[in-house]
Design a protein around this motif. Structure first.
Motif, PDB file in Angstrom:
ATOM      1  N   ALA A  47      26.920  28.529  45.231  1.00 14.41           N
ATOM      2  CA  ALA A  47      26.860  28.542  43.765  1.00 14.41           C
ATOM      3  C   ALA A  47      26.229  29.830  43.252  1.00 14.41           C
ATOM      4  N   ASN A  48      25.152  30.278  43.901  1.00 22.33           N
ATOM      5  CA  ASN A  48      24.504  31.533  43.499  1.00 22.33           C
ATOM      6  C   ASN A  48      25.459  32.721  43.627  1.00 22.33           C
ATOM      7  N   LEU A  49      26.175  32.782  44.742  1.00 17.84           N
ATOM      8  CA  LEU A  49      27.113  33.885  44.968  1.00 17.84           C
ATOM      9  C   LEU A  49      28.239  33.870  43.936  1.00 17.84           C
ATOM     10  N   VAL A  50      28.829  32.701  43.715  1.00 18.46           N
ATOM     11  CA  VAL A  50      29.941  32.609  42.750  1.00 18.46           C
ATOM     12  C   VAL A  50      29.466  33.001  41.355  1.00 18.46           C
ATOM     13  N   ARG A  51      28.296  32.529  40.954  1.00 17.83           N
ATOM     14  CA  ARG A  51      27.763  32.854  39.629  1.00 17.83           C
ATOM     15  C   ARG A  51      27.507  34.355  39.492  1.00 17.83           C
ATOM     16  N   GLU A  52      26.785  34.928  40.439  1.00 17.50           N
ATOM     17  CA  GLU A  52      26.407  36.341  40.338  1.00 17.50           C
ATOM     18  C   GLU A  52      27.614  37.267  40.454  1.00 17.50           C
ATOM     19  N   ILE A  53      28.485  37.001  41.417  1.00 16.52           N
ATOM     20  CA  ILE A  53      29.672  37.844  41.584  1.00 16.52           C
ATOM     21  C   ILE A  53      30.609  37.660  40.399  1.00 16.52           C
ATOM     22  N   GLY A  54      30.790  36.414  39.963  1.00 15.75           N
ATOM     23  CA  GLY A  54      31.649  36.151  38.810  1.00 15.75           C
ATOM     24  C   GLY A  54      31.167  36.876  37.566  1.00 15.75           C
ATOM     25  N   ASN A  55      29.862  36.850  37.324  1.00 13.98           N
ATOM     26  CA  ASN A  55      29.308  37.564  36.167  1.00 13.98           C
ATOM     27  C   ASN A  55      29.516  39.070  36.301  1.00 13.98           C
ATOM     28  N   ALA A  56      29.307  39.589  37.500  1.00 14.80           N
ATOM     29  CA  ALA A  56      29.449  41.031  37.716  1.00 14.80           C
ATOM     30  C   ALA A  56      30.897  41.499  37.547  1.00 14.80           C
ATOM     31  N   LEU A  57      31.849  40.619  37.848  1.00 12.23           N
ATOM     32  CA  LEU A  57      33.262  41.009  37.828  1.00 12.23           C
ATOM     33  C   LEU A  57      34.030  40.457  36.638  1.00 12.23           C
ATOM     34  N   LYS A  58      33.337  39.886  35.661  1.00  8.78           N
ATOM     35  CA  LYS A  58      34.049  39.183  34.583  1.00  8.78           C
ATOM     36  C   LYS A  58      34.974  40.083  33.773  1.00  8.78           C
ATOM     37  N   ASP A  59      34.693  41.361  33.692  1.00  7.03           N
ATOM     38  CA  ASP A  59      35.558  42.272  32.939  1.00  7.03           C
ATOM     39  C   ASP A  59      36.444  43.115  33.854  1.00  7.03           C
ATOM     40  N   SER A  60      36.597  42.706  35.095  1.00  5.45           N
ATOM     41  CA  SER A  60      37.401  43.460  36.064  1.00  5.45           C
ATOM     42  C   SER A  60      38.752  42.764  36.268  1.00  5.45           C
ATOM     43  N   ASN A  61      39.547  43.310  37.174  1.00  4.87           N
ATOM     44  CA  ASN A  61      40.821  42.681  37.523  1.00  4.87           C
ATOM     45  C   ASN A  61      40.674  41.778  38.746  1.00  4.87           C
ATOM     46  N   CYS A  62      39.455  41.325  39.012  1.00  5.55           N
ATOM     47  CA  CYS A  62      39.184  40.472  40.173  1.00  5.55           C
ATOM     48  C   CYS A  62      38.904  39.042  39.739  1.00  5.55           C
ATOM     49  N   GLU A  63      39.233  38.105  40.614  1.00  7.07           N
ATOM     50  CA  GLU A  63      38.939  36.693  40.410  1.00  7.07           C
ATOM     51  C   GLU A  63      38.055  36.226  41.554  1.00  7.07           C
ATOM     52  N   VAL A  64      37.113  35.329  41.239  1.00  5.71           N
ATOM     53  CA  VAL A  64      36.199  34.789  42.246  1.00  5.71           C
ATOM     54  C   VAL A  64      36.460  33.298  42.359  1.00  5.71           C
ATOM     55  N   TYR A  65      36.624  32.824  43.596  1.00  6.20           N
ATOM     56  CA  TYR A  65      36.898  31.416  43.836  1.00  6.20           C
ATOM     57  C   TYR A  65      35.817  30.824  44.732  1.00  6.20           C
ATOM     58  N   ALA A  66      35.442  29.596  44.440  1.00  7.24           N
ATOM     59  CA  ALA A  66      34.529  28.860  45.323  1.00  7.24           C
ATOM     60  C   ALA A  66      35.352  28.237  46.448  1.00  7.24           C
ATOM     61  N   ASN A  67      34.711  27.425  47.250  1.00  5.14           N
ATOM     62  CA  ASN A  67      35.296  26.923  48.494  1.00  5.14           C
ATOM     63  C   ASN A  67      36.469  25.956  48.357  1.00  5.14           C
ATOM     64  N   GLU A  68      37.022  25.779  47.183  1.00  8.83           N
ATOM     65  CA  GLU A  68      38.204  24.940  47.033  1.00  8.83           C
ATOM     66  C   GLU A  68      39.500  25.741  47.129  1.00  8.83           C
ATOM     67  N   MET A  69      39.411  27.076  47.121  1.00 10.30           N
ATOM     68  CA  MET A  69      40.622  27.897  47.209  1.00 10.30           C
ATOM     69  C   MET A  69      40.988  28.101  48.676  1.00 10.30           C
ATOM     70  N   ARG A  70      42.147  27.585  49.049  1.00 14.98           N
ATOM     71  CA  ARG A  70      42.630  27.736  50.424  1.00 14.98           C
ATOM     72  C   ARG A  70      43.163  29.159  50.599  1.00 14.98           C
ATOM     73  N   VAL A  71      42.929  29.738  51.770  1.00 12.49           N
ATOM     74  CA  VAL A  71      43.429  31.061  52.114  1.00 12.49           C
ATOM     75  C   VAL A  71      44.286  30.921  53.363  1.00 12.49           C
ATOM     76  N   LYS A  72      45.443  31.583  53.341  1.00 15.35           N
ATOM     77  CA  LYS A  72      46.303  31.613  54.531  1.00 15.35           C
ATOM     78  C   LYS A  72      46.243  33.005  55.143  1.00 15.35           C
ATOM     79  N   VAL A  73      46.004  33.049  56.443  1.00 12.55           N
ATOM     80  CA  VAL A  73      46.097  34.294  57.198  1.00 12.55           C
ATOM     81  C   VAL A  73      47.533  34.350  57.704  1.00 12.55           C
ATOM     82  N   SER A  74      48.389  35.049  56.995  1.00 11.44           N
ATOM     83  CA  SER A  74      49.826  35.043  57.310  1.00 11.44           C
ATOM     84  C   SER A  74      50.125  35.504  58.726  1.00 11.44           C
ATOM     85  N   ALA A  75      49.375  36.478  59.226  1.00 13.21           N
ATOM     86  CA  ALA A  75      49.638  37.035  60.560  1.00 13.21           C
ATOM     87  C   ALA A  75      49.412  36.031  61.680  1.00 13.21           C
ATOM     88  N   THR A  76      48.530  35.052  61.459  1.00  9.09           N
ATOM     89  CA  THR A  76      48.209  34.108  62.536  1.00  9.09           C
ATOM     90  C   THR A  76      48.571  32.667  62.208  1.00  9.09           C
TER      91      THR A  76
END
Length: 195
Positions: A47-76
């Motif tokens: 929660a601390n990481l998501v809050r701090e990073i999200g605040n730091a990047l709120k005006d950027s082209n980046c999105e921050v996701y907590a542990n509900e966002m699934r990631v696929k490693v396409s190569a493996t």
């Protein structure tokens, strides 16, 4: 004595099952692996990481996701749920459900006793095969300790360790700095050797 053959799931079967599941599971080579619950400290750090990073990047082209966002490693073929994910630029997803990210820029895992060896070893090997990944961060929940594994422009990986609460988690892509004191806000460490 007969044994039941192991039923392997296709990625499509896994996703269909996972999208209706009560609990999250990772997937690799036809098998699913149930994910254990997390400690209070683990949840606070995420929660601390998501809050701090999200605040730091709120005006950027980046999105921050907590542990509900699934990631696929396409190569493996690994499907997993990092504790914190940052995607910069246009996020790419596996399908129209928009719940399986393909191009993370930063992946962060909070280490636990049961997952530390996997997060440092096998999972790190999978993550390094993601072309868009710039940083993989390992965060201890037992002491003030971060390891930042970064990919340079020449595709080599380097390790930076940060241990002092007066220091920061510094990422170059995206450009963000989070003081360790904020990463570990409300965390009380046990004396070393007692965890």
């Amino acid at each position: 004595m007969s044994t039941q053959p192991l039923t392997r799931l296709s990625p499509q079967q896994y996703l269909a099952q996972e999208r209706n599941a009560e609990f999250k599971s990772e997937y690799f080579q036809g098998e699913t692996f149930a994910m254990a619950g997390a400690s209070r400290e683990h949840n606070l750090i995420v929660a601390n990481l998501v809050r701090e990073i999200g605040n730091a990047l709120k005006d950027s082209n980046c999105e921050v996701y907590a542990n509900e966002m699934r990631v696929k490693v396409s190569a493996t073929g690994l499907y997993t749920y990092p504790d914190v994910t940052i995607a910069c630029g246009e996020p790419e997803f596996e399908d129209k459900e928009l719940d399986t990210l393909l191009n993370p820029t930063v992946l962060i895992e909070v280490l636990s006793k049961s997952t530390e060896a996997y997060d440092r070893g096998t999972k790190a090997g999978h993550y390094r095969k993601i072309p868009s990944l710039r940083h993989y961060v390992l965060v201890s929940q037992f002491q003030s300790s971060l390891e930042i594994i970064s990919r340079s422009s020449d595709e080599t990986w380097s390790l930076t360790e940060v241990n002092d609460l007066t220091e920061s988690l510094n990422l170059l892509t995206p450009k963000v700095a989070v003081p360790l004191a904020e990463v570990y806000r409300k965390i009380k460490f046990e004396p070393l050797g007692l965890h």
